[in-house]
Design an enzyme around this catalytic site. Sequence first.
Site, PDB file in Angstrom:
ATOM      1  N   CYS A   1     -12.217 -29.545   6.551  1.00 17.37           N
ATOM      2  CA  CYS A   1     -10.992 -28.869   6.075  1.00 17.37           C
ATOM      3  C   CYS A   1      -9.829 -29.524   6.385  1.00 17.37           C
ATOM      4  O   CYS A   1      -9.623 -30.611   7.079  1.00 17.37           O
ATOM      5  CB  CYS A   1     -10.988 -27.607   7.288  1.00 17.37           C
ATOM      6  SG  CYS A   1      -9.574 -26.637   7.010  1.00 17.37           S
TER       7      CYS A   1
ATOM      8  N   GLN B   1     -11.579   7.050  -5.386  1.00 21.95           N
ATOM      9  CA  GLN B   1     -12.162   7.385  -4.050  1.00 21.95           C
ATOM     10  C   GLN B   1     -13.553   8.151  -4.599  1.00 21.95           C
ATOM     11  O   GLN B   1     -14.272   7.898  -5.619  1.00 21.95           O
ATOM     12  CB  GLN B   1     -11.355   8.483  -3.593  1.00 21.95           C
ATOM     13  CG  GLN B   1     -10.069   7.924  -2.945  1.00 21.95           C
ATOM     14  CD  GLN B   1     -10.191   7.098  -1.730  1.00 21.95           C
ATOM     15  OE1 GLN B   1     -11.091   6.881  -1.217  1.00 21.95           O
ATOM     16  NE2 GLN B   1      -9.142   6.394  -1.351  1.00 21.95           N
TER      17      GLN B   1
ATOM     18  N   HIS C   1      -5.463 -21.923   9.789  1.00 23.26           N
ATOM     19  CA  HIS C   1      -6.858 -22.418   9.662  1.00 23.26           C
ATOM     20  C   HIS C   1      -7.666 -21.291   8.884  1.00 23.26           C
ATOM     21  O   HIS C   1      -8.162 -21.466   7.579  1.00 23.26           O
ATOM     22  CB  HIS C   1      -7.802 -22.813  10.772  1.00 23.26           C
ATOM     23  CG  HIS C   1      -9.202 -23.155  10.236  1.00 23.26           C
ATOM     24  ND1 HIS C   1      -9.782 -24.300   9.692  1.00 23.26           N
ATOM     25  CD2 HIS C   1     -10.465 -22.009  10.517  1.00 23.26           C
ATOM     26  CE1 HIS C   1     -10.946 -24.072   9.407  1.00 23.26           C
ATOM     27  NE2 HIS C   1     -11.426 -22.786   9.888  1.00 23.26           N
TER      28      HIS C   1
ATOM     29  N   ASP D   1      -7.607  -7.716   0.065  1.00 26.98           N
ATOM     30  CA  ASP D   1      -6.963  -7.879   1.395  1.00 26.98           C
ATOM     31  C   ASP D   1      -7.551  -7.689   2.714  1.00 26.98           C
ATOM     32  O   ASP D   1      -8.579  -7.031   2.602  1.00 26.98           O
ATOM     33  CB  ASP D   1      -5.647  -7.056   1.240  1.00 26.98           C
ATOM     34  CG  ASP D   1      -6.075  -5.797   1.796  1.00 26.98           C
ATOM     35  OD1 ASP D   1      -6.445  -4.966   1.037  1.00 26.98           O
ATOM     36  OD2 ASP D   1      -5.591  -5.299   2.819  1.00 26.98           O
TER      37      ASP D   1
ATOM     38  N   CYS E   1      -6.679 -28.156   6.559  1.00 28.94           N
ATOM     39  CA  CYS E   1      -5.601 -27.595   6.992  1.00 28.94           C
ATOM     40  C   CYS E   1      -5.178 -28.281   8.346  1.00 28.94           C
ATOM     41  O   CYS E   1      -5.776 -29.189   8.866  1.00 28.94           O
ATOM     42  CB  CYS E   1      -5.798 -26.260   7.639  1.00 28.94           C
ATOM     43  SG  CYS E   1      -6.703 -26.130   9.162  1.00 28.94           S
TER      44      CYS E   1
ATOM     45  N   CYS F   1      -6.972 -28.411  11.514  1.00 27.60           N
ATOM     46  CA  CYS F   1      -8.282 -29.448  11.520  1.00 27.60           C
ATOM     47  C   CYS F   1      -7.948 -30.693  11.463  1.00 27.60           C
ATOM     48  O   CYS F   1      -8.535 -31.778  11.912  1.00 27.60           O
ATOM     49  CB  CYS F   1      -9.106 -29.016  10.329  1.00 27.60           C
ATOM     50  SG  CYS F   1      -9.807 -27.173  10.855  1.00 27.60           S
TER      51      CYS F   1
ATOM     52  N   ASP G   1       0.833  -1.063  -0.065  1.00 29.86           N
ATOM     53  CA  ASP G   1       0.028  -0.122  -0.073  1.00 29.86           C
ATOM     54  C   ASP G   1       0.880   1.196   0.136  1.00 29.86           C
ATOM     55  O   ASP G   1       2.027   1.218   0.192  1.00 29.86           O
ATOM     56  CB  ASP G   1      -1.030   0.186   1.180  1.00 29.86           C
ATOM     57  CG  ASP G   1      -0.479  -0.116   2.809  1.00 29.86           C
ATOM     58  OD1 ASP G   1       1.026   0.162   2.644  1.00 29.86           O
ATOM     59  OD2 ASP G   1      -0.845  -0.264   3.543  1.00 29.86           O
ATOM     60  N   SER G   2       0.375   2.382  -0.176  1.00 36.54           N
ATOM     61  CA  SER G   2       1.262   3.416  -0.252  1.00 36.54           C
ATOM     62  C   SER G   2       1.509   4.205   1.096  1.00 36.54           C
ATOM     63  O   SER G   2       2.434   5.016   1.132  1.00 36.54           O
ATOM     64  CB  SER G   2       0.292   4.592  -1.055  1.00 36.54           C
ATOM     65  OG  SER G   2      -0.882   5.291  -0.198  1.00 36.54           O
ATOM     66  N   GLY G   3       0.979   3.836   2.253  1.00 41.36           N
ATOM     67  CA  GLY G   3       1.220   4.471   3.341  1.00 41.36           C
ATOM     68  C   GLY G   3       0.253   5.475   3.611  1.00 41.36           C
ATOM     69  O   GLY G   3       0.016   6.002   4.998  1.00 41.36           O
TER      70      GLY G   3
END
Length: 376
Positions: free
Chosen positions: A305, A190, A336, A267, A307, A310, A93-95
């Site tokens: 699951c 935006q 998980h 994200d 993972c 699990c 990201d740009s900060g």
Amino acid sequence: MTTAFSFELAAADGRARTGLIRTPRGQIRTPAFMPVGTAATVKAMMPESVAATGADILLGNTYHLMLRPGAERVARLGGLHRFMNWDKPILTDSGGFQVMSLAELRKLTEEGVTFRSHVDGSKHFLSPETSMEIQRLLGSDIVMCFDECPALPADDARVAESMRLSMRWAARSREAFGDRPGHALFGIQQGGVTEELRGESAEALKVIGFEGYAIGGLAVGEGQAAMFGVLDYAPGMLPEDKPRYLMGVGKPDDIVGAVKRGVDMMDCVLPSRSGRTGQAWTRRGQVNIKNARHADDPRPLDEHCTCPACRNYSRAYLHHVFRAGEMISGMLLTWHNLHYYQEIMQGMREAIAQRGFAAWEDAFHAQRAEGDIPPL
Ligand SMILES: [Zn+2]
């Protein structure tokens, strides 16, 4: 291996899309969920474990990394990929957003933002030009434009003023980014929850031209209904042939609703942060492993699951290590949660490719509506 950054749409179902981003660091299957590696680590996870969950790309935070350990230091040590032992793509990201939410004594001008570090009080300056330079030093594959995001609710005049500043900063970001083959610069739309301002922002970005387009300024407290309201029109304002990235989203049902509306990338810290506070996200909804009902339960968190949490551990064990404050608690639940998020993405990619997104979405909501398995 490609030397260029490219995006190819493979299929669409309604407004949902699936495709492939190619970068010299590897491919990103879309829709993609990016785990957040704030300070050059996805907390409680080894990078090889993050890759094992199915993540194609990570997000790094410019604000945190510029303050500690410093972008120049990361560059001297071979760049962020080498520093954190992650050789797949990284988006930074740009900060801008975190300066607004974390830094102290901010002063915003047309030029940029002066602020004091929340870590040690040191004084710093971020602008489109310095943000591009820091993201270049980090070695980011996908660089974000420096922008300003007002907290909602804000009146239309304030949102418009902020958006127009961000568009001037987008042009400066594009100029400062320069010619970097194999790397991408994303513009950020935006305009708050106002359709007209979102349209004006999209047009300004398209004139400048970017390798991808983000939808910014959402998931800042406006609620899911308002966010989906914006997503009903905002992705369609952005170019069809470029990836669309919804920043900072979200819960599993936010993600599914965003993909349904034409978003390709997302994200969020939620799956990893929840993992450290005893919260698990499963196909049957949210499970609070702290609850006493799990203390004697020999069953896995989710029997379907695959993972490690699990496959190899009981709810009783996960409950115990959380209560005992053991580090493995955060490790297993984070694994998980990230695994489950990637499974959602994989499910959506396959469903879109087979033109079966609506049926997949119905099944997703039906399973969640059942709630967690009854106590023993
Ligand atoms: Zn699991």
